[in-house]
Design a protein around this motif. Structure first.
Motif, PDB file in Angstrom:
ATOM      1  N   GLY A  62       0.818  -1.195   0.000  1.00  9.34           N
ATOM      2  CA  GLY A  62       0.000   0.000   0.000  1.00  9.34           C
ATOM      3  C   GLY A  62       0.859   1.256   0.000  1.00  9.34           C
ATOM      4  N   LYS A  63       0.280   2.331  -0.483  1.00 12.70           N
ATOM      5  CA  LYS A  63       0.963   3.623  -0.412  1.00 12.70           C
ATOM      6  C   LYS A  63       0.684   4.202   0.963  1.00 12.70           C
ATOM      7  CE  LYS A  63       1.948   7.541  -3.422  1.00 12.70           C
ATOM      8  NZ  LYS A  63       1.517   8.313  -4.627  1.00 12.70           N
ATOM      9  N   ASP A  64       1.326   3.585   1.967  1.00  7.42           N
ATOM     10  CA  ASP A  64       1.071   3.931   3.361  1.00  7.42           C
ATOM     11  C   ASP A  64       2.344   3.692   4.170  1.00  7.42           C
ATOM     12  OD1 ASP A  64       1.168   1.095   3.784  1.00  7.42           O
ATOM     13  OD2 ASP A  64      -0.974   0.934   3.372  1.00  7.42           O
ATOM     14  N   PRO A  65       2.388   4.130   5.425  1.00 15.15           N
ATOM     15  CA  PRO A  65       3.600   3.953   6.229  1.00 15.15           C
ATOM     16  C   PRO A  65       4.002   2.492   6.409  1.00 15.15           C
ATOM     17  CG  PRO A  65       2.177   5.591   7.243  1.00 15.15           C
ATOM     18  CD  PRO A  65       1.390   4.963   6.128  1.00 15.15           C
ATOM     19  N   PHE A  66       3.020   1.576   6.427  1.00 15.67           N
ATOM     20  CA  PHE A  66       3.349   0.162   6.573  1.00 15.67           C
ATOM     21  C   PHE A  66       4.100  -0.352   5.347  1.00 15.67           C
ATOM     22  CE2 PHE A  66      -0.540  -0.046   9.475  1.00 15.67           C
ATOM     23  CZ  PHE A  66       0.230  -0.030  10.630  1.00 15.67           C
ATOM     24  N   GLY A  67       3.655   0.065   4.159  1.00 21.99           N
ATOM     25  CA  GLY A  67       4.370  -0.317   2.948  1.00 21.99           C
ATOM     26  C   GLY A  67       5.782   0.233   2.929  1.00 21.99           C
ATOM     27  N   ASP A  68       5.931   1.490   3.356  1.00 17.70           N
ATOM     28  CA  ASP A  68       7.267   2.093   3.428  1.00 17.70           C
ATOM     29  C   ASP A  68       8.152   1.327   4.401  1.00 17.70           C
ATOM     30  OD1 ASP A  68       6.427   4.052   1.666  1.00 17.70           O
ATOM     31  OD2 ASP A  68       5.998   5.525   3.242  1.00 17.70           O
ATOM     32  N   LEU A  85       5.806  -2.641  -6.320  1.00 12.54           N
ATOM     33  CA  LEU A  85       4.784  -1.701  -6.771  1.00 12.54           C
ATOM     34  C   LEU A  85       4.020  -1.130  -5.577  1.00 12.54           C
ATOM     35  CD1 LEU A  85       3.337  -3.904  -9.656  1.00 12.54           C
ATOM     36  CD2 LEU A  85       5.100  -2.129  -9.840  1.00 12.54           C
ATOM     37  N   LYS A  86       3.636   0.144  -5.665  1.00  7.86           N
ATOM     38  CA  LYS A  86       2.821   0.763  -4.628  1.00  7.86           C
ATOM     39  C   LYS A  86       1.401   0.946  -5.148  1.00  7.86           C
ATOM     40  CE  LYS A  86       6.055   3.092  -1.593  1.00  7.86           C
ATOM     41  NZ  LYS A  86       6.321   4.345  -0.843  1.00  7.86           N
ATOM     42  N   CYS A  87       0.444   0.529  -4.328  1.00  8.71           N
ATOM     43  CA  CYS A  87      -0.964   0.571  -4.713  1.00  8.71           C
ATOM     44  C   CYS A  87      -1.653   1.735  -4.005  1.00  8.71           C
ATOM     45  CB  CYS A  87      -1.629  -0.752  -4.333  1.00  8.71           C
ATOM     46  SG  CYS A  87      -3.253  -0.997  -5.045  1.00  8.71           S
ATOM     47  N   GLU A  88      -2.257   2.607  -4.784  1.00 10.24           N
ATOM     48  CA  GLU A  88      -2.853   3.838  -4.262  1.00 10.24           C
ATOM     49  C   GLU A  88      -4.089   3.579  -3.405  1.00 10.24           C
ATOM     50  OE1 GLU A  88      -2.824   7.846  -3.729  1.00 10.24           O
ATOM     51  OE2 GLU A  88      -1.575   7.057  -5.368  1.00 10.24           O
ATOM     52  N   HIS A  89      -4.892   2.586  -3.788  1.00 10.18           N
ATOM     53  CA  HIS A  89      -6.213   2.447  -3.182  1.00 10.18           C
ATOM     54  C   HIS A  89      -6.385   1.190  -2.320  1.00 10.18           C
ATOM     55  CE1 HIS A  89      -7.380   5.857  -5.577  1.00 10.18           C
ATOM     56  NE2 HIS A  89      -7.021   5.231  -6.688  1.00 10.18           N
ATOM     57  N   ASN A 113      -8.287  -8.007   0.534  1.00 11.07           N
ATOM     58  CA  ASN A 113      -8.299  -6.779  -0.274  1.00 11.07           C
ATOM     59  C   ASN A 113      -7.036  -5.941  -0.085  1.00 11.07           C
ATOM     60  OD1 ASN A 113     -10.887  -7.266  -1.432  1.00 11.07           O
ATOM     61  ND2 ASN A 113     -11.837  -6.513   0.457  1.00 11.07           N
ATOM     62  N   SER A 114      -5.959  -6.585   0.331  1.00  9.57           N
ATOM     63  CA  SER A 114      -4.684  -5.877   0.473  1.00  9.57           C
ATOM     64  C   SER A 114      -4.108  -5.554  -0.900  1.00  9.57           C
ATOM     65  CB  SER A 114      -3.682  -6.748   1.233  1.00  9.57           C
ATOM     66  OG  SER A 114      -3.335  -7.887   0.447  1.00  9.57           O
ATOM     67  N   ALA A 115      -3.075  -4.735  -0.910  1.00  9.68           N
ATOM     68  CA  ALA A 115      -2.437  -4.365  -2.172  1.00  9.68           C
ATOM     69  C   ALA A 115      -1.943  -5.600  -2.922  1.00  9.68           C
ATOM     70  CB  ALA A 115      -1.278  -3.404  -1.896  1.00  9.68           C
ATOM     71  N   ALA A 116      -1.305  -6.532  -2.214  1.00 10.41           N
ATOM     72  CA  ALA A 116      -0.757  -7.718  -2.871  1.00 10.41           C
ATOM     73  C   ALA A 116      -1.848  -8.634  -3.406  1.00 10.41           C
ATOM     74  CB  ALA A 116       0.144  -8.488  -1.909  1.00 10.41           C
ATOM     75  N   SER A 117      -3.037  -8.577  -2.811  1.00 12.77           N
ATOM     76  CA  SER A 117      -4.135  -9.414  -3.294  1.00 12.77           C
ATOM     77  C   SER A 117      -4.643  -8.951  -4.647  1.00 12.77           C
ATOM     78  CB  SER A 117      -5.285  -9.429  -2.284  1.00 12.77           C
ATOM     79  OG  SER A 117      -6.012  -8.209  -2.296  1.00 12.77           O
TER      80      SER A 117
END
Length: 331
Positions: A62-68, A85-89, A113-117
């Motif tokens: 995700g495009k969030d602190p956890f992804g960072d 890849l970073k997912c916006e939504h 529904n996570s970014a990787a999913s």
């Protein structure tokens, strides 16, 4: 880190931020948690990097602190994350581990529904595999979303077209999908790999109750060149055409956390196997197979000595010192 550098291994799969209670009281009563990361493919990537291999890890966060946090932690361990890849939504996945002091920890996933999913076959890029010799995938990513199984299949097919070797760890996660769908999908991916890395319980899930050697024979018939079967406290067994090798377990006095042990096993096995396999021009001797299994057993056992999914994996220098009976100077 520059893109498209040469790497030994590419692996594709979800990493999650892992929260664990600081004490043994369990999630229900604990107010303080530690934060780290977990995920089969990233556990393997860290393990192989510590064994001196160059590894590229690919996923969506995700495009969030956890992804960072995931990207910075993996990069800090020396893993190439330049193609992630970073997912916006969609968010980065989380999971919680409940250690009770007895038995395997209970795991609670928050990854729907996570970014990787959202990984899709159209996401797979040839440049992900550029300069790479080997692809490692697991059976977890195919369970995550509507198109993730097709995406992993496409990655395996492209790797095969490029002449790369492929390893596949079924890494069965019953919480993520139905048993029928899991069995059908996992069996369908075995013919695409060169190295198959099941545990004994996964072998039974896929083929039913059989003699241990029969598992190796059946899986080899499906297409892999090598099968490395994890036997838990009994060690491991390797199968190649016309030969079977049994490796004794590496004994530890206690088990703190079993999660990640299979990934450490895979990292240990591949760190030896890939060198020998390439040197021997796509063949492996019984001696080399035994060496790979022995290192796999050691790394798998050491991974159980720490809380966390990968923190217990040693560096190659530490491993060699342990194997050779050399103590570290600590003061």
């Amino acid at each position: 880190m520059p893109k498209n550098r040469e790497v030994d291994v590419v692996t594709i799969g979800e990493s999650m931020v892992l929260f664990q209670p600081m004490s043994e009281k369990g999630i229900k009563y604990e107010a303080l948690f530690t934060k780290t990361l977990g995920g089969a493919e990233s556990n393997l990537a860290i393990g192989l990097t510590r064994m001196g291999k160059k590894v590229r890890w690919i996923s969506k966060v995700g495009k969030d602190p956890f992804g960072d946090f995931i990207l910075s932690t993996l990069a800090g361990e020396g893993v190439d994350v330049s193609h992630a890849l970073k997912c916006e939504h969609s968010p980065t996945a989380l999971y919680y581990k409940d250690l009770k002091g007895f038995g395997d920890p209970m795991v609670y996933y928050y990854r729907k529904n996570s970014a990787a999913s959202k990984l899709h076959p159209s996401d797979i890029q040839d440049e992900w595999l550029l300069g790479a010799k080997h692809l490692h995938v697991t059976g977890i990513t195919p369970a995550l979303g509507e198109h993730t199984a097709a995406a992993i299949r496409q990655a395996m097919e492209r790797a095969r077209e490029k002449g790369m070797t492929i390893s596949f760890d079924p890494n069965l996660r019953r919480k993520l999908w139905s048993e029928e769908e899991a069995r059908e999908t996992l069996l369908s991916l075995i013919p695409l790999c060169d190295v198959f890395l099941p545990g004994i319980e996964e072998a039974e899930f896929l083929l039913g109750k059989l003699d241990i050697k029969a598992y190796g024979e059946k899986f080899l018939e499906m297409g892999p060149s090598v099968v490395a079967l994890k036997l838990g406290a009994e060690g491991s067994m390797g199968f190649v055409k016309d030969d079977t090798v049994l490796a004794a377990p590496y004994t530890v006095s206690q088990v703190v956390d079993t999660v990640g042990a299979g990934d450490a096993f895979a990292a240990g096995f591949l760190s030896v196997f890939l060198e020998r396999y390439q040197q021997e021009k796509n063949e492996i001797t019984s001696e080399h197979l035994l060496n790979a299994l022995e290192r796999a057993n050691i790394l798998g056992a050491l991974a159980t000595q720490f809380k966390g999914d990968w923190e217990g994996i040693p560096t190659l220098e530490e491993l060699n010192a342990l194997v050779n009976g050399l103590g570290n100077i600590t003061r």
